[in-house]
Design an enzyme around this catalytic site. Sequence first.
Site, PDB file in Angstrom:
ATOM      1  N   SER A  64    -104.420-110.103  93.876  1.00  7.96           N
ATOM      2  CA  SER A  64    -104.841-111.539  93.898  1.00  7.96           C
ATOM      3  C   SER A  64    -104.961-112.139  95.390  1.00  7.96           C
ATOM      4  CB  SER A  64    -103.582-112.533  93.417  1.00  7.96           C
ATOM      5  OG  SER A  64    -103.914-112.355  91.910  1.00  7.96           O
ATOM      6  N   LYS A  67    -108.358-113.360  95.962  1.00  8.92           N
ATOM      7  CA  LYS A  67    -108.964-114.588  95.353  1.00  8.92           C
ATOM      8  C   LYS A  67    -109.397-115.648  96.593  1.00  8.92           C
ATOM      9  CE  LYS A  67    -105.974-114.447  91.106  1.00  8.92           C
ATOM     10  NZ  LYS A  67    -104.786-114.785  90.607  1.00  8.92           N
ATOM     11  N   TYR A 191    -114.348-109.549  87.976  1.00 11.59           N
ATOM     12  CA  TYR A 191    -112.959-109.994  88.331  1.00 11.59           C
ATOM     13  C   TYR A 191    -111.933-108.683  88.466  1.00 11.59           C
ATOM     14  CZ  TYR A 191    -108.087-111.738  87.217  1.00 11.59           C
ATOM     15  OH  TYR A 191    -106.736-112.070  87.104  1.00 11.59           O
ATOM     16  N   TYR A 243     -98.388-119.272  93.358  1.00 16.29           N
ATOM     17  CA  TYR A 243     -98.043-119.692  91.730  1.00 16.29           C
ATOM     18  C   TYR A 243     -96.897-120.499  91.634  1.00 16.29           C
ATOM     19  CZ  TYR A 243    -101.109-115.674  92.189  1.00 16.29           C
ATOM     20  OH  TYR A 243    -102.046-114.792  92.217  1.00 16.29           O
ATOM     21  N   VAL A 261    -100.073-108.713  93.138  1.00 16.14           N
ATOM     22  CA  VAL A 261     -99.058-108.101  92.581  1.00 16.14           C
ATOM     23  C   VAL A 261     -99.113-106.628  93.007  1.00 16.14           C
ATOM     24  CG1 VAL A 261     -98.878-109.403  90.314  1.00 16.14           C
ATOM     25  CG2 VAL A 261    -100.838-107.550  90.784  1.00 16.14           C
TER      26      VAL A 261
HETATM   27  O1  DON Z   1    -105.090-110.348  86.870  1.00 19.37           O
HETATM   28  C1  DON Z   1    -103.990-109.811  87.352  1.00 19.37           C
HETATM   29  O2  DON Z   1    -103.100-109.912  86.461  1.00 19.37           O
HETATM   30  C2  DON Z   1    -103.888-109.046  88.276  1.00 19.37           C
HETATM   31  N1  DON Z   1    -105.081-108.306  88.549  1.00 19.37           N
HETATM   32  C3  DON Z   1    -103.599-109.849  89.595  1.00 19.37           C
HETATM   33  C4  DON Z   1    -102.227-110.920  89.385  1.00 19.37           C
HETATM   34  C5  DON Z   1    -101.861-110.928  90.726  1.00 19.37           C
HETATM   35  O3  DON Z   1    -101.942-110.364  91.864  1.00 19.37           O
HETATM   36  C6  DON Z   1    -101.014-112.249  90.753  1.00 19.37           C
HETATM   37  N2  DON Z   1    -100.152-112.234  92.211  1.00 19.37           N
HETATM   38  N3  DON Z   1     -99.244-112.179  92.637  1.00 19.37           N
END
Ligand code: DON
Length: 309
Positions: A64, A67, A191, A243, A261
């Site tokens: 993320s 983003k 994405y 978040y 993540v």
């Molecule tokens: O879409 C997802 O769930 C993961 N590619 C990314 C989520 C993420 O990195 C949340 N951040 N802490």
Amino acid sequence: MPELEQALAEVAAEMAERTDRGRVATYIPQLGKVDPKRFGIAAVTNDGRVILAGDADQPFSIQSVSKVFTLTLALGKIGDALWQRVGREPSGNPFNSIVQLEHENGIPRNPFINAGAIVVSDVLLAGHQPREAIGEILRFIQFLADDETIIIDREVAASERATGYRNFALANYMKSFGNLHHEPELALGVYFHHFAVAMSCRQLAMAGRFLANGGRNPATGHSVVSAERARRIGALMLTCGHYDGSGDFAFHVGIPGKSGVGGGILGIVPGVASLAVWSPGLNENGNSKLGSIALEKLARMMNWSIFAP
Ligand code: DON
């Protein structure tokens, strides 16, 4: 040893000893293979110093954190029209929550939750084939980091697609409200790939330089975005970048930050430095546990909180 080098070395040494390292993400199986004992940190200062400690040259999946870069690219393409399709408020919910979308007519709260990032991917797909849009995002990140060796880890992208049911649900739901202009499959194709960009802490801190330097690349003076847009992206990172843990990150660290993540965090000290930290173990909000603690310690040692006099 100069103060910043000393500080990074001290932080890395302390984090190497910590046993409470959090839990590596496993809902994307490829990410579950990462060694939780890894820790890296990098600082790139506006006066051109690059300071590293730990596994700072070991690539990891930025997830993320990407983003921030896709938002920057999308604002470059459609400007404030983006805010017709995604909000600028914290959600107070987990990054992959679907709850608010029904009450808010398919408009995601902000571009940093998954639903918002799917809309941003949809914007970047406009007029392109998915492969072209993915290539444009990768080249943009390589340009920001001044490093053409940065790649997309295709195994991570495939692993994410194979288990991306929650993201397909978000995309289909927004499509039902007319807030996705392409087929969910295509928007998610973009994405899943930008999340699979693999970068080291050094490369990530380099890529974030423009946000610490009023929108300009401090090495070339080149304007990537206006100073106002750099401030606004920083504001979104502070209020939404972690978040439902964004308030706690602001409370403990006090700088704009964006987590992923994969265990990475990009931190911005406006006017001073771009920071990147990596520790794969996550806390209950899905943010790097030791990455947050390391940045808290560093910001305190360097008096870098934006709330500090
Ligand atoms: O879409 C997802 O769930 C993961 N590619 C990314 C989520 C993420 O990195 C949340 N951040 N802490």
